[in-house]
Design an enzyme around this catalytic site. Structure first.
Site, PDB file in Angstrom:
ATOM      1  NE  ARG A   1      -3.811   0.446   2.146  1.00 53.85           N
ATOM      2  CZ  ARG A   1      -4.984   0.408   2.803  1.00 53.85           C
ATOM      3  NH1 ARG A   1      -5.145   1.108   3.912  1.00 53.85           N
ATOM      4  NH2 ARG A   1      -5.980  -0.326   2.359  1.00 53.85           N
TER       5      ARG A   1
ATOM      6  CG  HIS B   1      -8.602  -0.292  -2.243  1.00 53.21           C
ATOM      7  ND1 HIS B   1      -7.761  -1.372  -1.979  1.00 53.21           N
ATOM      8  CD2 HIS B   1      -9.169   0.048  -1.044  1.00 53.21           C
ATOM      9  CE1 HIS B   1      -7.820  -1.654  -0.697  1.00 53.21           C
ATOM     10  NE2 HIS B   1      -8.659  -0.816  -0.108  1.00 53.21           N
TER      11      HIS B   1
ATOM     12  CD  GLN C   1     -12.959  -2.412   0.036  1.00 51.88           C
ATOM     13  OE1 GLN C   1     -12.109  -2.330   0.908  1.00 51.88           O
ATOM     14  NE2 GLN C   1     -14.141  -2.970   0.254  1.00 51.88           N
TER      15      GLN C   1
ATOM     16  CG  ASP D   1     -14.017   5.605   0.005  1.00 49.12           C
ATOM     17  OD1 ASP D   1     -13.854   5.506   1.242  1.00 49.12           O
ATOM     18  OD2 ASP D   1     -13.057   5.582  -0.808  1.00 49.12           O
TER      19      ASP D   1
ATOM     20  CB  CYS E   1     -14.184   0.537   1.052  1.00 49.10           C
ATOM     21  SG  CYS E   1     -13.798   2.293   1.182  1.00 49.10           S
TER      22      CYS E   1
ATOM     23  NE  ARG F   1      -9.920  -5.807   0.970  1.00 50.57           N
ATOM     24  CZ  ARG F   1      -9.168  -4.777   1.371  1.00 50.57           C
ATOM     25  NH1 ARG F   1      -9.715  -3.750   1.982  1.00 50.57           N
ATOM     26  NH2 ARG F   1      -7.858  -4.761   1.120  1.00 50.57           N
TER      27      ARG F   1
HETATM   28  N1  NVA Z   1     -10.492   6.139  -0.651  1.00 54.86           N
HETATM   29  C1  NVA Z   1     -10.006   5.760   0.638  1.00 54.86           C
HETATM   30  C2  NVA Z   1     -10.124   4.285   0.823  1.00 54.86           C
HETATM   31  C3  NVA Z   1      -9.694   3.763   2.160  1.00 54.86           C
HETATM   32  C4  NVA Z   1      -9.799   2.273   2.277  1.00 54.86           C
HETATM   33  C5  NVA Z   1      -8.566   6.204   0.793  1.00 54.86           C
HETATM   34  O1  NVA Z   1      -7.791   6.086  -0.166  1.00 54.86           O
HETATM   35  O2  NVA Z   1      -8.214   6.699   1.855  1.00 54.86           O
HETATM   36  N1   CP Z   2     -11.068  -0.808   3.219  1.00 55.44           N
HETATM   37  C1   CP Z   2      -9.772  -0.804   3.568  1.00 55.44           C
HETATM   38  O1   CP Z   2      -8.886  -0.936   2.711  1.00 55.44           O
HETATM   39  O2   CP Z   2      -9.540  -0.677   4.891  1.00 55.44           O
HETATM   40  P1   CP Z   2      -8.125  -0.386   5.575  1.00 55.44           P
HETATM   41  O3   CP Z   2      -7.689   0.976   5.082  1.00 55.44           O
HETATM   42  O4   CP Z   2      -8.381  -0.404   7.041  1.00 55.44           O
HETATM   43  O5   CP Z   2      -7.155  -1.437   5.151  1.00 55.44           O
END
Ligand code: NVA
Ligand code: CP
Length: 353
Positions: free
Chosen positions: A125, A152, A155, A247, A286, A314
């Site tokens: 990530r 993502h 997800q 989201d 998510c 997940r």
């Molecule tokens: N769009 C959000 C998703 C978190 C799982 C982010 O990138 O922070």
């Molecule tokens: N939805 C998701 O990716 O959650 P986290 O950011 O907690 O991993």
């Protein structure tokens, strides 16, 4: 760097090499063709039904070690990968960006080359999708995108799995995404379009998904029968929805824009009033969620909410994905052949009581 530039870089990630050596990566949900998405979802359902727990035993990921590297916070992604891999008999090493000095101590390529000598897959990530592409280009083992600013995909796999469980079929169903045209939205557009799910995105002006992602989704939709729409009226958008998804309004890395985004997105909150047009629609998020911002507490905690099914899925989706990436090669197998993923799952069936 603009979303347009990022998408171009993303399209360049395919790594030249011999079909037997090249690792399969999942940088975008589009790295799986529609048949592969369906196969991974089928396998995830089998794994979920079998609830396999090969911890410390000879499971399908025995002797496999996965590096998990996080340059942003995570609850679901980290724990679902760690637990999911352990339950299939594999092992993990989890690192933060600070641990490895990501982006400062050595190049992405050298990190990838080094990890490739120790582990069987890298789950990462990071903020920069361009950085992910660079890292994957040097990796000799599968690299899985655990979230970048652009996509993502893990997800989206879990979300498609959740929709399959609740709606039965994906083809011809209507998913409506409300809010920011962000990474989650991008992967849902591409993954949904690939499998025939109609996807309508409603955003405030200026927060639409990246145009080339929308164009790619429309192309996939022409093949699968899915329609792809980007609109700006949230109330009109939810009419006829089988599922309504939202989201956070400010993703990780955009926190400094929270105040202006709260103003821009105010009319896009998923609440009971907005859902009058689709009272039976599944409610999806998510997570993490901000109750009172992008979604009301009554809706996210209400009877049509499936957000914790998404969170659970997940793990099952990622287990199936890893089995697929670790066992498949670039050369595709004829549909009639028993695929490695199907063979691995025969062991899951054997575990059932
Ligand atoms: N769009 C959000 C998703 C978190 C799982 C982010 O990138 O922070
Ligand atoms: N939805 C998701 O990716 O959650 P986290 O950011 O907690 O991993």
């Amino acid at each position: 760097m603009s979303m347009q530039d990022l998408s171009t870089l993303r399209a360049m990630h395919v790594i030249p090499g011999s079909p037997t050596r090249a690792a399969r990566h999942l940088l975008s949900i589009s790295d799986l063709d529609p048949g592969e998405i369906t196969e991974v979802l089928d396998a995830a359902l089998t794994l979920k039904a079998g609830s396999p727990a090969w911890i410390g035993r000879a499971g399908p990921l025995a002797r496999k070690h996965v590096a998990l590297l996080f340059d942003k916070p995570s609850l679901r992604t980290r724990v679902s990968f760690e637990v999911g891999i352990a339950r299939l008999g594999g092992a993990t090493t989890t690192l933060s960006a600070v641990d490895v000095g990501l982006g400062s101590r050595e190049s992405y390529a050298d990190i990838a080359r080094t990890l490739s000598r120790y582990v069987d897959a890298i789950v990462i990530r990071m903020h920069s999708h361009a950085g992910l592409v660079e890292l994957a280009a040097a990796a000799e083992v599968p690299v899985v995108n655990a979230l970048t600013e652009l996509e993502h995909p893990c997800q989206a796999l879990a979300d498609l799995l959740t929709l399959r469980e609740h709606l039965g079929v994906l083809r011809g169903r209507q998913l409506v995404f409300l809010g920011d045209g962000n990474n989650v939205c991008h992967s849902l557009l591409l993954g949904g379009a690939a499998v025939g799910l109609h996807v309508r995105v409603a955003t405030p002006a200026g927060y639409e998904p990246a145009p080339d992602i929308v164009a790619e989704a429309a192309l996939l939709g022409r093949r699968s029968g899915a329609t792809i729409e980007v609109v700006h009226d949230p109330a009109a958008a939810v009419a006829g929805a089988d599922a309504v998804y939202t989201d956070v309004w400010a993703s990780m890395g955009s926190e400094h824009e929270v105040a202006e985004r709260r103003r821009a997105f105010a009319a896009f909150q998923v609440n009971a009033e907005l859902l009058h047009g689709a009272p039976d629609a599944l409610v999806m998020h998510c997570l993490p969620a901000h109750r009172g911002e992008e979604i009301s507490a009554g809706v996210i905690d209400g009877p049509t909410s499936v957000v914790f099914d998404q969170a659970e899925n997940r793990m099952h989706a990622q287990q199936a994905l890893l089995l697929h990436l670790l066992r498949s090669r670039r050369v595709s197998l004829a549909p009639a052949e028993p695929t490695p993923l199907r063979s691995a799952l025969a062991g899951v069936a054997a575990l059932r009581p």
